[in-house]
Write an enzyme that holds these catalytic residues in place. Sequence first.
Site, PDB file in Angstrom:
ATOM      1  N   CYS A 116       0.845  -1.190   0.000  1.00 28.03           N
ATOM      2  CA  CYS A 116       0.000   0.000   0.000  1.00 28.03           C
ATOM      3  C   CYS A 116       0.882   1.242   0.000  1.00 28.03           C
ATOM      4  CB  CYS A 116      -0.941   0.078   1.197  1.00 28.03           C
ATOM      5  SG  CYS A 116      -2.154  -1.221   1.248  1.00 28.03           S
ATOM      6  N   ARG A 128       6.040  -0.601  -4.360  1.00 29.42           N
ATOM      7  CA  ARG A 128       5.653  -1.206  -3.091  1.00 29.42           C
ATOM      8  C   ARG A 128       4.706  -2.391  -3.293  1.00 29.42           C
ATOM      9  NH1 ARG A 128       6.719   1.945   1.224  1.00 29.42           N
ATOM     10  NH2 ARG A 128       5.005   1.140   2.445  1.00 29.42           N
ATOM     11  N   TRP A 188      -2.725  -2.905  -1.734  1.00 28.69           N
ATOM     12  CA  TRP A 188      -2.315  -4.308  -1.821  1.00 28.69           C
ATOM     13  C   TRP A 188      -3.280  -5.054  -0.923  1.00 28.69           C
ATOM     14  CZ3 TRP A 188      -0.514  -8.543   0.876  1.00 28.69           C
ATOM     15  CH2 TRP A 188       0.251  -9.473   0.159  1.00 28.69           C
ATOM     16  N   ASN A 195      -2.741   2.555   5.240  1.00 27.69           N
ATOM     17  CA  ASN A 195      -1.786   1.472   5.004  1.00 27.69           C
ATOM     18  C   ASN A 195      -1.588   0.774   6.335  1.00 27.69           C
ATOM     19  OD1 ASN A 195       0.375  -0.185   4.404  1.00 27.69           O
ATOM     20  ND2 ASN A 195       1.885   1.472   4.374  1.00 27.69           N
ATOM     21  N   GLY A 196      -1.762  -0.545   6.359  1.00 28.15           N
ATOM     22  CA  GLY A 196      -1.603  -1.287   7.613  1.00 28.15           C
ATOM     23  C   GLY A 196      -2.760  -2.240   7.788  1.00 28.15           C
ATOM     24  N   GLU A 225      19.645 -17.171  -2.067  1.00 25.33           N
ATOM     25  CA  GLU A 225      19.341 -15.880  -2.682  1.00 25.33           C
ATOM     26  C   GLU A 225      19.149 -16.035  -4.192  1.00 25.33           C
ATOM     27  OE1 GLU A 225      18.286 -13.247  -1.638  1.00 25.33           O
ATOM     28  OE2 GLU A 225      18.738 -11.674  -3.071  1.00 25.33           O
ATOM     29  N   LYS A 253      15.715 -14.963  -6.136  1.00 28.74           N
ATOM     30  CA  LYS A 253      15.717 -13.986  -7.239  1.00 28.74           C
ATOM     31  C   LYS A 253      15.026 -14.594  -8.448  1.00 28.74           C
ATOM     32  CE  LYS A 253      16.403 -10.865  -5.799  1.00 28.74           C
ATOM     33  NZ  LYS A 253      16.574 -10.820  -4.433  1.00 28.74           N
ATOM     34  N   GLU A 309      11.096 -15.222  -7.901  1.00 29.90           N
ATOM     35  CA  GLU A 309      10.212 -14.070  -7.676  1.00 29.90           C
ATOM     36  C   GLU A 309       9.999 -13.234  -8.926  1.00 29.90           C
ATOM     37  OE1 GLU A 309      11.502 -11.348  -4.573  1.00 29.90           O
ATOM     38  OE2 GLU A 309      13.564 -11.385  -5.246  1.00 29.90           O
ATOM     39  N   HIS A 339      18.021 -36.716   0.160  1.00 30.98           N
ATOM     40  CA  HIS A 339      16.925 -36.991   1.098  1.00 30.98           C
ATOM     41  C   HIS A 339      15.578 -36.609   0.514  1.00 30.98           C
ATOM     42  CE1 HIS A 339      19.792 -38.185   4.105  1.00 30.98           C
ATOM     43  NE2 HIS A 339      20.499 -37.098   3.819  1.00 30.98           N
ATOM     44  N   LYS A 356       7.419  -4.493  -2.068  1.00 37.65           N
ATOM     45  CA  LYS A 356       8.788  -4.160  -1.679  1.00 37.65           C
ATOM     46  C   LYS A 356       8.936  -4.118  -0.167  1.00 37.65           C
ATOM     47  CE  LYS A 356      12.947  -2.593  -2.495  1.00 37.65           C
ATOM     48  NZ  LYS A 356      13.843  -3.651  -2.976  1.00 37.65           N
TER      49      LYS A 356
HETATM   50  C1  G6P Z   1      10.190  -8.196   0.624  1.00 40.38           C
HETATM   51  C2  G6P Z   1      11.141  -7.719  -0.456  1.00 40.38           C
HETATM   52  C3  G6P Z   1      12.491  -8.415  -0.301  1.00 40.38           C
HETATM   53  C4  G6P Z   1      13.048  -8.171   1.091  1.00 40.38           C
HETATM   54  C5  G6P Z   1      12.054  -8.582   2.175  1.00 40.38           C
HETATM   55  C6  G6P Z   1      12.494  -8.057   3.525  1.00 40.38           C
HETATM   56  O1  G6P Z   1       9.883  -9.534   0.428  1.00 40.38           O
HETATM   57  O2  G6P Z   1      10.612  -7.993  -1.728  1.00 40.38           O
HETATM   58  O3  G6P Z   1      13.385  -7.904  -1.263  1.00 40.38           O
HETATM   59  O4  G6P Z   1      14.226  -8.918   1.249  1.00 40.38           O
HETATM   60  O5  G6P Z   1      10.767  -8.002   1.925  1.00 40.38           O
HETATM   61  O6  G6P Z   1      12.427  -6.658   3.492  1.00 40.38           O
HETATM   62  P1  G6P Z   1      13.350  -5.685   4.322  1.00 40.38           P
HETATM   63  O7  G6P Z   1      12.901  -4.312   3.921  1.00 40.38           O
HETATM   64  O8  G6P Z   1      13.038  -5.981   5.762  1.00 40.38           O
HETATM   65  O9  G6P Z   1      14.766  -5.967   3.983  1.00 40.38           O
END
Ligand code: G6P
Length: 622
Positions: A2, A27, A76, A112-113, A495, A499, A502, A518, A617
């Site tokens: 949001c 976001r 969102w 937002n929240g 990681e 990537k 997502e 396993h 985000k």
């Molecule tokens: C979301 C973002 C990720 C991020 C995660 C944690 O999933 O898309 O890129 O790693 O949140 O966010 P932060 O702001 O706490 O690093």
Amino acid sequence: MCGIVGYTGNHQAAPILLDGLSRLEYRGYDSAGLAVRNGEALAEVVKATGKLYHLADKTDQGRSLIGTCGIGHTRWATHGDPSVTNAHPHVSGNCSGSGSGSVESDVVGVHNGIIENFAELKEKLLRHGYRFYSDTDTEVAVKLVDYYYKKYRIGPIDALTRTMVRVRGSYALALMFKDYPGEIFVARKDSPLIIGTAEDAAYLASDVPAILKYTRHVYYIDNLQAARIAPGSVKFYDLNGDEVSLPLTEITWDAAAAEKGGYEHFMLKEIHEQPTAVRDTLNSLLKDGQIDLSAAGLTDETIRSLTQIDIVACGSAWHVGMAAQYVLEDLVKIPVRVELASEFRYRSIPMAENTLVIVISQSGETADSLAALRVAKERGALTLAVVNVVGSTIAREADHVLYTLAGPEIAVATTKAYSAQLIAMDALAVQMAFARGAISPEQYGHFQEELSLIPDKIRRVLEDKERLQWFSSKIVNSHDIFFIGRGLDYAISLEGSLKMKEISYIHSEAYAAGELKHGTISLIENNTLVIGVLTQSQLFEKTVSNMVECRSRGAYLMGITTNGNFAVEDSVNFTVYVPRTDEHFISSLAVIPLQLLAYYTSVNRGLDVDKPRNLAKSVTVE
Ligand code: G6P
């Protein structure tokens, strides 16, 4: 999650609000809306589902909404599906439609929240004659403010503070009251909100990039505070409704930092900004050629007193924690535990005396990470936040803060913030090791030298990106991709896999290579892509063996290793080399090809690289 914007001044509000919302798109959202009012007239509300351009089309790029005061929102969905009716703004009036148009209402607002006790509050409001058109908790919040406003015949700030005492959960709320033309009222708890000022205008937003074009002067409104915003004037209030003063902050980073600057996507731009993000972060931790953590308030004495380190984070920041764990254990020789914030907050982990809890977060607003920080503090731990966004809630609430200097990151899939976090954690590990006498002065010098060379080595990896672009076109139709590694290579695999999935929507999994047998190996079929990370000399042969086991079951293999390990080409189909560095710090280099591979795969599949579906985000709800 949001995005909120608000404007009051002399200009037409709607185009400014649309522009601000477009800068908050990163976001994550599924619908959007505006409420604009012209002087004393009722607010006009327009909402649309889907991308922001639908809202822009509906309002003729904002031109059909006349008025100089307004609020806007990207939603969102949490409570209720993504529909026009559930989109914000919401109104206090008992309307029968979707809350759009010129609805007779005393209060109109965006949020937002999450209001946790919204069901109970809705019951109460229904008993008092309120009718609801949407499924949202926001409509309940707006109507609750209206209820107090009328019941006690009080001003907007008092109605807001009464509401703040009554609701549970998190909120950044922005409201317009029919009786107060040209003014916007806001309240905040645990959701990001900043207020900007200029000579004849005032702005509010969930994040700085939304208003940076208009002003560099911002206030970071605190938790459980309210504000009253008019052109050129901002006043803050505490929960008692008493006025409080807040410091004005000047944003020093360039507006261009939040623009694409000639790159096709923010993600590609941010991938290329990594040498700078890493160098800036490292330089901020160096003083007279030595790592210096005094800005974070971590003295050698404090470091020596620690018996345990817990790292808590979400998403990629958690992967940084996973990588840092190996480095800290090996260099500092201290027990380290890495937990997902969403798990940590609900577990009753006994906290050893003198535990340092490190919360890693780009945004500094992730709901679970913030909750975990609070739990850690309650349990008596010393807390350190490794955060990118200055003034964010986690940065403000932790005992100590170590800022990463990645600058604004817009693409949902993090790259440069992740790399800045990695280098910060590596520098922290080296300093802790030295302060505790776990490494010699010679080793200390060697590690610092190696860290300082990382930015240039990242640049060298980036120069080789065409090979990855080519390779990505070969794998673009994969159904599944497996990433494997051991030790630090496992952390890098985590990681790389995130990537990939997502932004390409290809199913992928990261596995500790030794675990394959396993279960996961049963998923290997002809041409399944297995990507092995092979940077740790001690574990190299073992992971290669695991990869060969996959190949003999039909897998197609890609390996990432360091320059000179040419023997790997005997075993795998495609190899990517990264420069050598001390093996503790290799994550900073080995992750780059994986970021590029994910990026090009997403581009090749024609997807929305910067704004992948369903993701946000900054995850400000649980
Ligand atoms: C979301 C973002 C990720 C991020 C995660 C944690 O999933 O898309 O890129 O790693 O949140 O966010 P932060 O702001 O706490 O690093």
